[in-house]
Design a protein around this motif. Sequence first.
Motif, PDB file in Angstrom:
ATOM      1  N   GLU A 112       5.901 -33.450  23.818  1.00 40.51           N
ATOM      2  CA  GLU A 112       4.756 -34.351  23.714  1.00 40.51           C
ATOM      3  C   GLU A 112       3.721 -33.955  24.761  1.00 40.51           C
ATOM      4  O   GLU A 112       4.019 -33.837  25.944  1.00 40.51           O
ATOM      5  N   LYS A 113       2.478 -33.774  24.322  1.00 42.26           N
ATOM      6  CA  LYS A 113       1.412 -33.291  25.196  1.00 42.26           C
ATOM      7  C   LYS A 113       1.108 -34.215  26.368  1.00 42.26           C
ATOM      8  O   LYS A 113       0.818 -33.767  27.456  1.00 42.26           O
ATOM      9  N   SER A 114       1.134 -35.522  26.139  1.00 39.81           N
ATOM     10  CA  SER A 114       0.695 -36.449  27.184  1.00 39.81           C
ATOM     11  C   SER A 114       1.794 -36.812  28.184  1.00 39.81           C
ATOM     12  O   SER A 114       1.518 -37.437  29.201  1.00 39.81           O
ATOM     13  N   LYS A 115       3.041 -36.425  27.925  1.00 45.71           N
ATOM     14  CA  LYS A 115       4.103 -36.742  28.874  1.00 45.71           C
ATOM     15  C   LYS A 115       3.809 -36.042  30.207  1.00 45.71           C
ATOM     16  O   LYS A 115       3.587 -34.844  30.256  1.00 45.71           O
ATOM     17  N   GLY A 116       3.798 -36.826  31.274  1.00 45.67           N
ATOM     18  CA  GLY A 116       3.486 -36.295  32.600  1.00 45.67           C
ATOM     19  C   GLY A 116       2.013 -36.364  32.954  1.00 45.67           C
ATOM     20  O   GLY A 116       1.615 -35.983  34.044  1.00 45.67           O
ATOM     21  N   ALA A 117       1.189 -36.862  32.039  1.00 45.48           N
ATOM     22  CA  ALA A 117      -0.253 -36.954  32.298  1.00 45.48           C
ATOM     23  C   ALA A 117      -0.562 -38.220  33.088  1.00 45.48           C
ATOM     24  O   ALA A 117      -0.139 -39.305  32.713  1.00 45.48           O
ATOM     25  N   ALA A 118      -1.280 -38.074  34.181  1.00 43.15           N
ATOM     26  CA  ALA A 118      -1.720 -39.199  35.007  1.00 43.15           C
ATOM     27  C   ALA A 118      -0.567 -40.160  35.277  1.00 43.15           C
ATOM     28  O   ALA A 118      -0.664 -41.349  35.052  1.00 43.15           O
ATOM     29  N   TYR A 119       0.532 -39.625  35.780  1.00 45.15           N
ATOM     30  CA  TYR A 119       1.738 -40.439  35.952  1.00 45.15           C
ATOM     31  C   TYR A 119       1.839 -41.127  37.314  1.00 45.15           C
ATOM     32  O   TYR A 119       2.632 -42.048  37.485  1.00 45.15           O
ATOM     33  N   MET A 120       1.052 -40.708  38.285  1.00 48.13           N
ATOM     34  CA  MET A 120       1.119 -41.330  39.609  1.00 48.13           C
ATOM     35  C   MET A 120      -0.278 -41.403  40.210  1.00 48.13           C
ATOM     36  O   MET A 120      -1.024 -40.425  40.174  1.00 48.13           O
ATOM     37  N   PHE A 121      -0.617 -42.575  40.741  1.00 46.70           N
ATOM     38  CA  PHE A 121      -1.906 -42.773  41.416  1.00 46.70           C
ATOM     39  C   PHE A 121      -1.639 -43.137  42.872  1.00 46.70           C
ATOM     40  O   PHE A 121      -0.770 -43.964  43.148  1.00 46.70           O
ATOM     41  N   TRP A 122      -2.394 -42.537  43.771  1.00 42.18           N
ATOM     42  CA  TRP A 122      -2.316 -42.875  45.195  1.00 42.18           C
ATOM     43  C   TRP A 122      -3.648 -43.447  45.631  1.00 42.18           C
ATOM     44  O   TRP A 122      -4.695 -42.865  45.393  1.00 42.18           O
ATOM     45  N   ASN A 123      -3.596 -44.579  46.325  1.00 41.81           N
ATOM     46  CA  ASN A 123      -4.784 -45.164  46.941  1.00 41.81           C
ATOM     47  C   ASN A 123      -4.967 -44.472  48.283  1.00 41.81           C
ATOM     48  O   ASN A 123      -4.136 -44.619  49.182  1.00 41.81           O
ATOM     49  N   MET A 124      -6.045 -43.724  48.449  1.00 43.93           N
ATOM     50  CA  MET A 124      -6.254 -42.908  49.647  1.00 43.93           C
ATOM     51  C   MET A 124      -7.153 -43.558  50.690  1.00 43.93           C
ATOM     52  O   MET A 124      -7.499 -42.927  51.681  1.00 43.93           O
ATOM     53  N   VAL A 125      -7.511 -44.831  50.509  1.00 44.23           N
ATOM     54  CA  VAL A 125      -8.450 -45.472  51.425  1.00 44.23           C
ATOM     55  C   VAL A 125      -7.927 -45.488  52.867  1.00 44.23           C
ATOM     56  O   VAL A 125      -8.700 -45.306  53.807  1.00 44.23           O
ATOM     57  N   ASN A 126      -6.629 -45.682  53.074  1.00 47.28           N
ATOM     58  CA  ASN A 126      -6.078 -45.693  54.439  1.00 47.28           C
ATOM     59  C   ASN A 126      -6.067 -44.308  55.076  1.00 47.28           C
ATOM     60  O   ASN A 126      -6.058 -44.186  56.293  1.00 47.28           O
ATOM     61  N   VAL A 127      -6.087 -43.289  54.266  1.00 42.12           N
ATOM     62  CA  VAL A 127      -6.053 -41.912  54.771  1.00 42.12           C
ATOM     63  C   VAL A 127      -7.449 -41.397  55.084  1.00 42.12           C
ATOM     64  O   VAL A 127      -7.673 -40.780  56.117  1.00 42.12           O
TER      65      VAL A 127
END
Length: 88
Positions: free
Chosen positions: A1-16
């Motif tokens: 499946e093409k979309s498997k693994g697409a955009a699977y994790m988001f990190w909020n980088m504001v603290n970094v």
Amino acid sequence: EKSKGAAYMFWNMVNVCGAPMLTCLFTGHAAELCEDQDDTVTIDLTMATLRSVHPNLTIPDPVKFKVSRWGKDPYARGAYSHVAVGSS
């Protein structure tokens, strides 16, 4: 499946970085597809995923974006280490 693994994790980088910024990861076949497609295709898929996860929020399009191609980077070769506890 093409979309498997697409955009699977988001990190909020504001603290970094002290500014509103999200980092999103793709993995597997989805990451390989991103290597050769136009950045806007990747961003459109990323935003559609983010909006589907938060359907009750109004999420604007990004002001800026950067699509990396770790798979083509001779030093990274598609790898990253890990997400440290408390980093997101």
